[in-house]
Design a protein around this motif. Structure first.
Motif, PDB file in Angstrom:
ATOM      1  N   VAL A  63       0.838  -1.195   0.000  1.00  9.76           N
ATOM      2  CA  VAL A  63       0.000   0.000   0.000  1.00  9.76           C
ATOM      3  C   VAL A  63       0.874   1.247   0.000  1.00  9.76           C
ATOM      4  N   LYS A  64       0.379   2.275  -0.698  1.00  8.71           N
ATOM      5  CA  LYS A  64       1.045   3.575  -0.720  1.00  8.71           C
ATOM      6  C   LYS A  64      -0.022   4.648  -0.555  1.00  8.71           C
ATOM      7  N   VAL A  65       0.309   5.701   0.174  1.00  6.57           N
ATOM      8  CA  VAL A  65      -0.618   6.816   0.386  1.00  6.57           C
ATOM      9  C   VAL A  65       0.091   8.123   0.085  1.00  6.57           C
ATOM     10  N   ASP A  66      -0.596   8.976  -0.646  1.00  9.22           N
ATOM     11  CA  ASP A  66      -0.088  10.326  -0.901  1.00  9.22           C
ATOM     12  C   ASP A  66      -1.239  11.292  -0.678  1.00  9.22           C
ATOM     13  N   GLY A  68      -4.590  12.566  -0.052  1.00 11.08           N
ATOM     14  CA  GLY A  68      -5.933  12.007  -0.120  1.00 11.08           C
ATOM     15  C   GLY A  68      -6.083  10.882  -1.125  1.00 11.08           C
ATOM     16  N   THR A  69      -4.976  10.291  -1.563  1.00 15.48           N
ATOM     17  CA  THR A  69      -5.029   9.174  -2.506  1.00 15.48           C
ATOM     18  C   THR A  69      -4.248   7.990  -1.950  1.00 15.48           C
ATOM     19  N   GLY A  70      -4.837   6.833  -2.031  1.00 13.97           N
ATOM     20  CA  GLY A  70      -4.168   5.616  -1.596  1.00 13.97           C
ATOM     21  C   GLY A  70      -4.306   4.541  -2.655  1.00 13.97           C
ATOM     22  N   VAL A  71      -3.316   3.652  -2.736  1.00 15.32           N
ATOM     23  CA  VAL A  71      -3.370   2.565  -3.706  1.00 15.32           C
ATOM     24  C   VAL A  71      -2.875   1.287  -3.054  1.00 15.32           C
ATOM     25  N   ALA A  72      -3.508   0.174  -3.410  1.00 15.70           N
ATOM     26  CA  ALA A  72      -3.091  -1.155  -2.964  1.00 15.70           C
ATOM     27  C   ALA A  72      -2.796  -1.987  -4.203  1.00 15.70           C
ATOM     28  N   VAL A  73      -1.698  -2.731  -4.164  1.00 17.56           N
ATOM     29  CA  VAL A  73      -1.276  -3.552  -5.296  1.00 17.56           C
ATOM     30  C   VAL A  73      -0.955  -4.955  -4.799  1.00 17.56           C
ATOM     31  N   ILE A  98       4.853   3.542  -8.209  1.00 22.66           N
ATOM     32  CA  ILE A  98       4.369   4.212  -9.420  1.00 22.66           C
ATOM     33  C   ILE A  98       2.877   3.990  -9.641  1.00 22.66           C
ATOM     34  N   ALA A  99       2.274   3.099  -8.837  1.00 27.66           N
ATOM     35  CA  ALA A  99       0.849   2.788  -9.012  1.00 27.66           C
ATOM     36  C   ALA A  99      -0.054   3.976  -8.703  1.00 27.66           C
ATOM     37  N   LEU A 100       0.416   4.905  -7.866  1.00 31.73           N
ATOM     38  CA  LEU A 100      -0.389   6.085  -7.551  1.00 31.73           C
ATOM     39  C   LEU A 100      -0.713   6.889  -8.801  1.00 31.73           C
ATOM     40  N   GLY A 101       0.131   6.770  -9.825  1.00 28.98           N
ATOM     41  CA  GLY A 101      -0.101   7.508 -11.061  1.00 28.98           C
ATOM     42  C   GLY A 101      -0.828   6.721 -12.128  1.00 28.98           C
ATOM     43  N   ALA A 102      -1.213   5.467 -11.820  1.00 31.00           N
ATOM     44  CA  ALA A 102      -1.914   4.624 -12.795  1.00 31.00           C
ATOM     45  C   ALA A 102      -3.409   4.588 -12.497  1.00 31.00           C
ATOM     46  N   ASN A 103      -4.200   4.260 -13.523  1.00 28.03           N
ATOM     47  CA  ASN A 103      -5.659   4.219 -13.368  1.00 28.03           C
ATOM     48  C   ASN A 103      -6.178   2.843 -12.982  1.00 28.03           C
ATOM     49  N   ASN A 104      -5.504   1.795 -13.460  1.00 29.30           N
ATOM     50  CA  ASN A 104      -5.935   0.429 -13.210  1.00 29.30           C
ATOM     51  C   ASN A 104      -4.742  -0.495 -13.421  1.00 29.30           C
ATOM     52  N   VAL A 105      -4.935  -1.802 -13.212  1.00 24.47           N
ATOM     53  CA  VAL A 105      -3.812  -2.732 -13.281  1.00 24.47           C
ATOM     54  C   VAL A 105      -3.263  -2.861 -14.699  1.00 24.47           C
ATOM     55  N   ALA A 106      -4.131  -2.755 -15.714  1.00 23.78           N
ATOM     56  CA  ALA A 106      -3.665  -2.826 -17.102  1.00 23.78           C
ATOM     57  C   ALA A 106      -2.786  -1.618 -17.415  1.00 23.78           C
TER      58      ALA A 106
END
Length: 291
Positions: A63-66, A68-73, A98-106
């Protein structure tokens, strides 16, 4: 000789090698496909394709948080041993970064990471580490603030279960306690309105069948079902669940008391939904021996 895109594509599909590696192999062998395969094998870059059909159900969630945005991979490996490998952990950490800058897994799979797309970095890692791996899932959440929690952490920011909680308000400690609650209890949705209707209908059908076994009249059964469904909904929706930190309060009541509002959450657990084929010990030994 000039190497065509079709040749590169064919070699990549045959070996599982990355695009630049496939192109270099064809260049080194003057476009000879068989020789290019051998070239990749000698470099250890054609291993990935041989491992692609093996089940990868272990691994890590990062998990990464920046703000108000968080992402789990979730990145999977075949064994928990590899999940504890420092090189694998670095790979997962770099991908989640780098996932924080992506929209989805693809989208994430195609994102550049150190000069190569993530999917090619994965192929390189498979060849080097020697196990099948898979960039399986990514989930992003946004809110005024996001709290994160890792359960069974293997290293900083990654482990077996990752939770993100979006919230408004200033009490981060309570938001993180809610994240811990989610890791432990695994609610199906935030509120009744967010619950998948198919889950509700399935549970209602089960409860109807159970009630009818009692032989009671339909009007009595209807009242029984109302009570049972109310109990079910309170058990599977986050804000209605008894808070693990203070079971005398629901999560909704506890967060209101703390002055925060939970607006969404993500819970991701390694291997959820993956069917793992079981082999007996003798079969495993025979397989390892090539019999």
């Amino acid at each position: 000789m000039a190497i065509t895109a079709q040749q590169v594509k064919e070699l990549r599909e045959t070996t599982g090698a990355g695009m630049m590696d496939a192109k270099k192999a064809l260049t080194e062998t003057d476009g000879d496909m068989a020789a290019a395969v051998d070239w990749l094998r000698t470099k250890g870059l054609a291993k990935a394709a041989k491992k692609a059909d093996r089940t990868a159900a272990e691994g890590l969630v990062a998990v990464k948080v920046d703000g108000g945005t968080g992402v789990a991979v979730e990145v999977n490996s075949e064994t928990d041993f590899v999940a504890k490998n420092a090189e694998f952990q670095t790979l997962v950490g770099d991908i989640s970064g780098i996932a924080l800058g992506a929209n989805n897994v693809a989208d994430l799979s195609e994102t550049d990471m150190g000069g190569k797309p993530v999917k090619e970095r994965m192929t390189d890692a498979i060849a080097k580490i020697g196990e099948n791996m898979n960039l399986r899932r990514m989930a992003k959440i946004e809110g005024q603030s996001v709290a994160a929690y890792i359960h069974n952490a293997t290293t900083d920011g990654m482990g077996k279960i990752g939770v993100l909680v979006a919230y408004s308000g200033d009490d981060e400690a309570t938001a993180r306690q809610v994240a811990m609650h989610i890791a432990a209890v695994n609610p199906a949705a935030l509120t009744e309105d967010d619950l998948d209707p198919s889950i509700v209908e399935k549970e209602k059908a089960v409860q109807m069948d159970i009630a009818r076994e009692s032989g009671k009249p339909e009007q009595v059964i209807e009242k029984m079902i109302q009570g049972r469904m109310k109990k079910f909904l309170s058990e599977v929706t986050l804000l209605n669940q008894a808070f693990v930190v203070n079971p005398d309060l629901t999560v909704g009541a506890a967060t209101k008391e703390a002055g925060i509002e939970i607006t969404g959450f993500v819970r991701m657990e390694v291997g959820e939904g993956i069917q793992v084929e079981k082999e007996d010990f003798a079969a495993e030994v025979a397989k390892a021996a090539g019999q």
